[in-house]
Design an enzyme around this catalytic site. Structure first.
Site, PDB file in Angstrom:
ATOM      1  N   SER A 143       0.798  -1.238   0.000  1.00 38.21           N
ATOM      2  CA  SER A 143       0.000   0.000   0.000  1.00 38.21           C
ATOM      3  C   SER A 143       0.827   1.283   0.000  1.00 38.21           C
ATOM      4  O   SER A 143       0.274   2.369  -0.206  1.00 38.21           O
ATOM      5  CB  SER A 143      -0.953   0.013   1.197  1.00 38.21           C
ATOM      6  OG  SER A 143      -2.014  -0.890   0.983  1.00 38.21           O
ATOM      7  N   LYS A 170       0.361   3.326  -3.012  1.00 36.61           N
ATOM      8  CA  LYS A 170      -0.807   4.202  -3.183  1.00 36.61           C
ATOM      9  C   LYS A 170      -0.423   5.679  -3.239  1.00 36.61           C
ATOM     10  O   LYS A 170      -1.094   6.466  -3.912  1.00 36.61           O
ATOM     11  CB  LYS A 170      -1.811   3.945  -2.050  1.00 36.61           C
ATOM     12  CG  LYS A 170      -2.417   2.547  -2.099  1.00 36.61           C
ATOM     13  CD  LYS A 170      -3.217   2.218  -0.844  1.00 36.61           C
ATOM     14  CE  LYS A 170      -3.787   0.810  -0.919  1.00 36.61           C
ATOM     15  NZ  LYS A 170      -4.489   0.406   0.311  1.00 36.61           N
ATOM     16  N   TYR A 230      -3.007  -2.717 -10.399  1.00 32.90           N
ATOM     17  CA  TYR A 230      -2.988  -2.579  -8.940  1.00 32.90           C
ATOM     18  C   TYR A 230      -2.195  -3.708  -8.286  1.00 32.90           C
ATOM     19  O   TYR A 230      -1.369  -3.467  -7.389  1.00 32.90           O
ATOM     20  CB  TYR A 230      -4.422  -2.558  -8.406  1.00 32.90           C
ATOM     21  CG  TYR A 230      -4.501  -2.437  -6.902  1.00 32.90           C
ATOM     22  CD1 TYR A 230      -4.190  -1.235  -6.268  1.00 32.90           C
ATOM     23  CD2 TYR A 230      -4.876  -3.522  -6.110  1.00 32.90           C
ATOM     24  CE1 TYR A 230      -4.248  -1.127  -4.890  1.00 32.90           C
ATOM     25  CE2 TYR A 230      -4.939  -3.421  -4.740  1.00 32.90           C
ATOM     26  CZ  TYR A 230      -4.620  -2.224  -4.127  1.00 32.90           C
ATOM     27  OH  TYR A 230      -4.678  -2.123  -2.764  1.00 32.90           O
ATOM     28  N   TYR A 274      -4.385   3.650   7.764  1.00 23.56           N
ATOM     29  CA  TYR A 274      -5.729   3.077   7.801  1.00 23.56           C
ATOM     30  C   TYR A 274      -6.513   3.587   9.010  1.00 23.56           C
ATOM     31  O   TYR A 274      -6.482   4.774   9.322  1.00 23.56           O
ATOM     32  CB  TYR A 274      -5.657   1.543   7.781  1.00 23.56           C
ATOM     33  CG  TYR A 274      -4.753   0.982   6.728  1.00 23.56           C
ATOM     34  CD1 TYR A 274      -4.947   1.300   5.385  1.00 23.56           C
ATOM     35  CD2 TYR A 274      -3.700   0.133   7.053  1.00 23.56           C
ATOM     36  CE1 TYR A 274      -4.112   0.776   4.395  1.00 23.56           C
ATOM     37  CE2 TYR A 274      -2.867  -0.403   6.076  1.00 23.56           C
ATOM     38  CZ  TYR A 274      -3.074  -0.076   4.754  1.00 23.56           C
ATOM     39  OH  TYR A 274      -2.256  -0.586   3.794  1.00 23.56           O
ATOM     40  N   VAL A 316       1.206  -3.725   3.922  1.00 19.47           N
ATOM     41  CA  VAL A 316       1.172  -5.014   4.618  1.00 19.47           C
ATOM     42  C   VAL A 316       2.408  -5.866   4.345  1.00 19.47           C
ATOM     43  O   VAL A 316       2.576  -6.925   4.936  1.00 19.47           O
ATOM     44  CB  VAL A 316      -0.110  -5.810   4.285  1.00 19.47           C
ATOM     45  CG1 VAL A 316      -1.348  -5.091   4.807  1.00 19.47           C
ATOM     46  CG2 VAL A 316      -0.215  -6.111   2.806  1.00 19.47           C
TER      47      VAL A 316
END
Length: 305
Positions: free
Chosen positions: A61, A64, A189, A241, A259
């Site tokens: 992530s 992102k 992705y 998050y 992660v």
């Protein structure tokens, strides 16, 4: 500084015992749970390291923030934020609840999976291969590492087990958030999440953002100042998050986790930090990585608030 970093690593390595490596992507389950590393890169070019800083891991992530920068560069903020919001969430990073009940027109923010998938769909390119190569080349530029590539085994593992992400993508396709072929968007992705890096690589991303979009090692501007500031702001509010608020209180710096065990932090006007520890807490963040950043924030007075 290197002695400080080694001490911080040893002070916090014990936290790895309280976490678990990610196994819902089977390849990630092969990581060494006890690993912990850190790299600091200052804006005047100094580099300091500690622990397992040379270990490669997939950025997951953390990617992102890379695709968000690209999407903003190509589309502008109005277009991007018509497709994805900027609000924090109290739900898990792969939750579908917000899409169904809170705002069916767009995901809450670009740092959760739904928002990141929507963001990827905005990046220009005729094929998924072209789009991913643009992401990969941009990643190589902002890390100063031309050898960065994907971990093919992790990519295949993500693609085989990514049913939740498929559900998110197809739901957004049904509501018009995603206008392209959902499988093509998902392929990009899965690949971007499988980009492999080290603490040094992500620390360089943090240093670029902390320098408002300018590469400290070359002086080249890669993103406008306003985009760097948008990204750092969203990192503060959404980067860890549903633990972002607590992290802001305890550490107080813009950061983004993955992660795979990495966390990148950007301390405005000072430095970029990359930490690694694949043992995760219940919210999917590196358990030792957070503790390392907490101690560094205290020792180096990093809190921006």
């Amino acid at each position: 500084m290197n002695k400080l970093l080694e001490a911080v690593i040893e002070n916090n390595r014990r936290w790895t015992k309280d976490g678990k490596v990610a196994t819902y992507i089977p390849e990630l389950g092969k990581a060494d749970q006890d690993a912990a590393g850190v790299c600091i890169i200052t804006l005047d070019g100094e580099e300091y390291n500690g622990g397992d800083y040379k270990t490669k891991f997939t950025i997951q992530s953390i990617s992102k923030i890379i695709t968000l920068m690209l999407a903003l560069l190509e589309n502008g903020r109005d277009r991007v934020f018509s497709k994805v919001g900027v609000e924090p969430t109290a739900d898990a990073f792969n939750s579908i609840i917000n899409l169904e009940t809170k705002n069916p027109q767009r995901p809450l923010n670009p740092m959760i999976n739904a928002g990141a998938i929507a963001t990827v769909s905005l990046i220009e390119g005729e094929t998924s291969e072209v789009i991913f190569n643009r992401i990969l080349n941009f990643t190589r530029k902002i890390t100063g590492n031309p050898d960065i590539n994907i971990n093919e085994d992790v990519y295949q593992s993500e693609k085989k087990t990514g049913d939740r992400n498929r559900a998110l993508a197809y739901f957004m396709r049904s509501t018009g958030v995603i206008e392209q072929d959902a499988e093509e968007v998902l392929d990009v992705y899965f690949k971007q999440c499988s980009i492999e890096a080290t603490c040094r690589d992500i620390a360089r991303i943090g240093a670029m953002l902390s320098n408002d979009g300018v590469l400290p090692w070359s002086g080249e501007r890669v993103v406008p100042r306003n985009i760097a500031r948008i990204v750092k702001t969203i990192m503060v509010t959404c980067g860890l998050y549903d633990a972002s608020g607590q992290f802001a209180v305890e550490v107080g710096v813009p950061a983004k986790s993955g992660v795979g065990g990495g966390i990148v932090a950007a301390i405005p006007g000072r430095m970029g930090i990359g930490v690694y520890g694949p043992a995760l807490d219940a919210r999917g963040n590196s358990i030792a990585g957070i503790r390392i950043l907490e101690e560094l924030s205290r020792e180096l007075d990093l809190n921006i608030f």
